[in-house]
Design a protein around this motif. Structure first.
Motif, PDB file in Angstrom:
ATOM      1  N   SER A 182      12.037  -6.323  -4.274  1.00  0.00           N
ATOM      2  CA  SER A 182      13.481  -5.686  -4.646  1.00  0.00           C
ATOM      3  C   SER A 182      13.433  -4.215  -4.673  1.00  0.00           C
ATOM      4  O   SER A 182      12.078  -3.675  -5.078  1.00  0.00           O
ATOM      5  CB  SER A 182      13.567  -5.812  -6.203  1.00  0.00           C
ATOM      6  OG  SER A 182      12.593  -5.634  -7.783  1.00  0.00           O
ATOM      7  N   GLY A 183      14.469  -3.602  -4.852  1.00  0.00           N
ATOM      8  CA  GLY A 183      14.107  -1.922  -4.486  1.00  0.00           C
ATOM      9  C   GLY A 183      14.525  -1.466  -3.189  1.00  0.00           C
ATOM     10  O   GLY A 183      15.272  -2.543  -2.346  1.00  0.00           O
ATOM     11  N   SER A 184      14.638  -0.027  -3.020  1.00  0.00           N
ATOM     12  CA  SER A 184      15.631   0.636  -1.613  1.00  0.00           C
ATOM     13  C   SER A 184      14.065   0.487  -0.723  1.00  0.00           C
ATOM     14  O   SER A 184      12.544   0.078  -1.189  1.00  0.00           O
ATOM     15  CB  SER A 184      16.005   1.520  -2.127  1.00  0.00           C
ATOM     16  OG  SER A 184      14.814   2.637  -2.722  1.00  0.00           O
TER      17      SER A 184
ATOM     18  N   VAL B  42      11.348   1.188   6.100  1.00  0.00           N
ATOM     19  CA  VAL B  42      10.025  -0.087   5.613  1.00  0.00           C
ATOM     20  C   VAL B  42      10.523  -0.453   4.163  1.00  0.00           C
ATOM     21  O   VAL B  42      11.298   0.616   3.969  1.00  0.00           O
ATOM     22  CB  VAL B  42       9.051   0.700   5.866  1.00  0.00           C
ATOM     23  CG1 VAL B  42       8.916   0.695   7.450  1.00  0.00           C
ATOM     24  CG2 VAL B  42       8.509   1.224   4.988  1.00  0.00           C
ATOM     25  N   ARG B  43      10.796  -1.637   3.970  1.00  0.00           N
ATOM     26  CA  ARG B  43      10.984  -1.750   2.471  1.00  0.00           C
ATOM     27  C   ARG B  43       9.932  -0.852   1.501  1.00  0.00           C
ATOM     28  O   ARG B  43       8.404  -0.976   2.154  1.00  0.00           O
ATOM     29  CB  ARG B  43      10.273  -3.789   2.784  1.00  0.00           C
ATOM     30  CG  ARG B  43      11.539  -4.473   3.186  1.00  0.00           C
ATOM     31  CD  ARG B  43      11.369  -5.894   2.578  1.00  0.00           C
ATOM     32  NE  ARG B  43       9.900  -6.193   2.897  1.00  0.00           N
ATOM     33  CZ  ARG B  43       9.840  -7.669   2.199  1.00  0.00           C
ATOM     34  NH1 ARG B  43      10.734  -8.056   1.009  1.00  0.00           N
ATOM     35  NH2 ARG B  43       8.715  -8.272   2.909  1.00  0.00           N
ATOM     36  N   ARG B  44      10.209  -0.826   0.742  1.00  0.00           N
ATOM     37  CA  ARG B  44      10.101   0.164  -0.292  1.00  0.00           C
ATOM     38  C   ARG B  44      10.183   0.171  -1.101  1.00  0.00           C
ATOM     39  O   ARG B  44      11.300  -0.208  -2.657  1.00  0.00           O
ATOM     40  CB  ARG B  44      10.658   1.774   0.355  1.00  0.00           C
ATOM     41  CG  ARG B  44       9.400   2.846  -0.455  1.00  0.00           C
ATOM     42  CD  ARG B  44       9.991   4.348   0.085  1.00  0.00           C
ATOM     43  NE  ARG B  44      12.022   4.405   0.048  1.00  0.00           N
ATOM     44  CZ  ARG B  44      12.338   5.190  -0.847  1.00  0.00           C
ATOM     45  NH1 ARG B  44      11.538   5.663  -0.812  1.00  0.00           N
ATOM     46  NH2 ARG B  44      14.142   5.211  -1.072  1.00  0.00           N
TER      47      ARG B  44
ATOM     48  N   GLY C 241       0.588  -1.488  -0.322  1.00  0.00           N
ATOM     49  CA  GLY C 241      -0.295  -0.058  -0.314  1.00  0.00           C
ATOM     50  C   GLY C 241       0.809   1.304   0.294  1.00  0.00           C
ATOM     51  O   GLY C 241       2.512   0.979  -0.187  1.00  0.00           O
ATOM     52  N   ASP C 242       0.384   2.487  -0.055  1.00  0.00           N
ATOM     53  CA  ASP C 242       0.715   3.886  -0.282  1.00  0.00           C
ATOM     54  C   ASP C 242       0.842   4.524   0.816  1.00  0.00           C
ATOM     55  O   ASP C 242       1.791   5.683   0.949  1.00  0.00           O
ATOM     56  CB  ASP C 242       0.056   4.656  -1.554  1.00  0.00           C
ATOM     57  CG  ASP C 242      -1.163   4.904  -1.195  1.00  0.00           C
ATOM     58  OD1 ASP C 242      -1.908   4.104  -1.201  1.00  0.00           O
ATOM     59  OD2 ASP C 242      -1.739   5.880  -1.729  1.00  0.00           O
ATOM     60  N   SER C 243       0.248   4.617   2.277  1.00  0.00           N
ATOM     61  CA  SER C 243       0.724   5.015   2.931  1.00  0.00           C
ATOM     62  C   SER C 243       0.816   4.576   3.920  1.00  0.00           C
ATOM     63  O   SER C 243       0.668   2.594   4.330  1.00  0.00           O
ATOM     64  CB  SER C 243      -1.370   4.580   3.731  1.00  0.00           C
ATOM     65  OG  SER C 243      -1.401   5.257   5.526  1.00  0.00           O
ATOM     66  N   LEU C 244       2.236   5.007   4.771  1.00  0.00           N
ATOM     67  CA  LEU C 244       2.805   4.616   5.728  1.00  0.00           C
ATOM     68  C   LEU C 244       2.459   4.094   7.027  1.00  0.00           C
ATOM     69  O   LEU C 244       2.396   3.066   7.655  1.00  0.00           O
ATOM     70  CB  LEU C 244       4.201   5.330   6.261  1.00  0.00           C
ATOM     71  CG  LEU C 244       5.736   5.035   6.772  1.00  0.00           C
ATOM     72  CD1 LEU C 244       5.789   3.985   6.453  1.00  0.00           C
ATOM     73  CD2 LEU C 244       6.396   6.563   6.725  1.00  0.00           C
ATOM     74  N   GLU C 245       1.551   4.470   6.722  1.00  0.00           N
ATOM     75  CA  GLU C 245       0.919   4.398   8.610  1.00  0.00           C
ATOM     76  C   GLU C 245      -0.382   3.579   8.580  1.00  0.00           C
ATOM     77  O   GLU C 245      -0.145   2.753   9.282  1.00  0.00           O
ATOM     78  CB  GLU C 245       0.125   5.237   9.308  1.00  0.00           C
ATOM     79  CG  GLU C 245       1.830   6.542   9.673  1.00  0.00           C
ATOM     80  CD  GLU C 245       2.460   6.499  11.200  1.00  0.00           C
ATOM     81  OE1 GLU C 245       1.846   5.274  11.261  1.00  0.00           O
ATOM     82  OE2 GLU C 245       3.790   6.952  10.062  1.00  0.00           O
ATOM     83  N   LYS C 246      -1.031   3.567   7.213  1.00  0.00           N
ATOM     84  CA  LYS C 246      -3.356   3.036   7.057  1.00  0.00           C
ATOM     85  C   LYS C 246      -1.766   1.561   6.661  1.00  0.00           C
ATOM     86  O   LYS C 246      -2.089  -0.028   7.357  1.00  0.00           O
ATOM     87  CB  LYS C 246      -3.309   3.433   6.419  1.00  0.00           C
ATOM     88  CG  LYS C 246      -4.289   4.447   7.811  1.00  0.00           C
ATOM     89  CD  LYS C 246      -5.051   5.216   6.039  1.00  0.00           C
ATOM     90  CE  LYS C 246      -5.173   6.659   6.165  1.00  0.00           C
ATOM     91  NZ  LYS C 246      -6.178   7.653   5.895  1.00  0.00           N
TER      92      LYS C 246
ATOM     93  N   ALA D  62       8.410  10.045  -0.447  1.00  0.00           N
ATOM     94  CA  ALA D  62       8.711  10.658   0.209  1.00  0.00           C
ATOM     95  C   ALA D  62       8.764  10.240   1.540  1.00  0.00           C
ATOM     96  O   ALA D  62       8.806  10.872   2.436  1.00  0.00           O
ATOM     97  CB  ALA D  62       6.881  11.081   0.010  1.00  0.00           C
ATOM     98  N   HIS D  63       9.163   9.034   1.192  1.00  0.00           N
ATOM     99  CA  HIS D  63       9.071   8.115   2.547  1.00  0.00           C
ATOM    100  C   HIS D  63      10.656   7.523   2.186  1.00  0.00           C
ATOM    101  O   HIS D  63      11.098   6.644   3.303  1.00  0.00           O
ATOM    102  CB  HIS D  63       8.080   7.196   3.147  1.00  0.00           C
ATOM    103  CG  HIS D  63       7.232   8.062   3.152  1.00  0.00           C
ATOM    104  ND1 HIS D  63       6.663   8.513   4.625  1.00  0.00           N
ATOM    105  CD2 HIS D  63       5.888   7.803   1.950  1.00  0.00           C
ATOM    106  CE1 HIS D  63       5.581   9.126   3.857  1.00  0.00           C
ATOM    107  NE2 HIS D  63       4.533   8.570   2.967  1.00  0.00           N
ATOM    108  N   ALA D  64      11.941   8.427   2.160  1.00  0.00           N
ATOM    109  CA  ALA D  64      13.024   7.816   2.057  1.00  0.00           C
ATOM    110  C   ALA D  64      13.932   7.350   3.380  1.00  0.00           C
ATOM    111  O   ALA D  64      14.417   7.017   3.202  1.00  0.00           O
ATOM    112  CB  ALA D  64      13.927   8.693   1.127  1.00  0.00           C
ATOM    113  N   GLU D  65      13.329   8.204   4.125  1.00  0.00           N
ATOM    114  CA  GLU D  65      13.852   7.527   5.486  1.00  0.00           C
ATOM    115  C   GLU D  65      12.990   6.549   7.265  1.00  0.00           C
ATOM    116  O   GLU D  65      13.263   6.543   7.680  1.00  0.00           O
ATOM    117  CB  GLU D  65      14.060   8.901   6.244  1.00  0.00           C
ATOM    118  CG  GLU D  65      14.992   9.509   5.707  1.00  0.00           C
ATOM    119  CD  GLU D  65      17.045   8.715   4.826  1.00  0.00           C
ATOM    120  OE1 GLU D  65      17.011   8.236   5.979  1.00  0.00           O
ATOM    121  OE2 GLU D  65      16.985   9.353   4.124  1.00  0.00           O
TER     122      GLU D  65
END
Length: 231
Positions: free
Chosen positions: A229-231, A212-214, A181-186, A206-209
């Protein structure tokens, strides 16, 4: 081969598969202008009010129609009856629905999941009827195995009950599913809190830091032994 413990992937809908934000912003700018509101902060103000009142709906403080009425009254700064608020909201809603589009990576990701023998589940905080209509209108009905709306649960994401009851409905355990999902919190932190693996779809970096897996695109999602895969 697919991860031997993975049985299903839970996809958020708005902001993950569907470009809801662009549709909402374009719709409200046009609708607001009809009511004489043309400042540059229109879309941001509507988004803030929508989040505020939608969260009240998710906490069961308001019904789905009530949160819409509250948004209209606050945005237009009017005191109107429920029927009038519904009529006013319809001017926005028609434009919003006309603007719905899928992200170009949505269908490939769903097909990849199902090709791996996993269930593709849409797990959304949206109203069930409205989200089912959205799925049908955008041609996703044949790409999704199950739709679960938090409207049918005791609370919405990120409440632990939303995740645990969703997994239970699928006849699975937290370790059997992946939340995307796209919401870090939810979506992500809510899932991780109950032992569900999760991946953040961070399309705009928007959430590079966030720690979490992103991924930046669903094209980066891989349902094999190393799920992402990815950062």
């Amino acid at each position: 081969m697919p991860d031997t413990t993975l049985q299903a992937v839970l996809f958020d809908l708005d902001g993950t598969l569907v470009d809801q934000q662009s549709a909402a912003a374009a719709a409200v700018v046009e609708w607001a202008a009809e009511h004489g509101i043309t400042d540059s902060a229109v879309a941001d103000r509507w988004a803030e009010l929508s989040e505020q009142h939608y969260m009240r709906y998710q906490r069961r403080e308001l019904t789905f129609p009530e949160q819409r009425r509250q948004r209209v009254r606050a945005f237009l700064d009017v005191t109107v009856s429920d029927d009038k608020a519904d009529e006013l909201f319809l001017g926005y809603l028609r434009r919003y629905e006309a603007g719905w589009t899928l992200f170009e990576d949505a269908v490939p990701a769903l097909r990849q999941v199902r090709a791996a023998g996993l269930a593709a589940v849409v797990f959304t905080n949206g109203n069930e009827d409205h989200q089912r209509y959205k799925i049908d209108r955008l041609g996703l009905a044949d790409e999704v195995d199950v739709l679960i709306s938090s409207e049918t649960l005791p609370a919405g994401k990120p409440d632990p009950r939303a995740f645990l009851q969703t997994v239970d409905r699928l006849g699975l355990t937290p370790s059997d599913v992946l939340m995307v999902g796209d919401s870090l919190e939810k979506d992500v932190r809510g899932a991780l809190a109950v032992g569900i693996d999760a991946v953040l779809v961070d399309r705009y970096d928007a959430h590079a830091e966030a720690g979490v897996r992103r991924i930046r695109s669903l094209h980066e999602l891989s349902v094999v032994s190393s799920p992402v895969s990815g950062s």
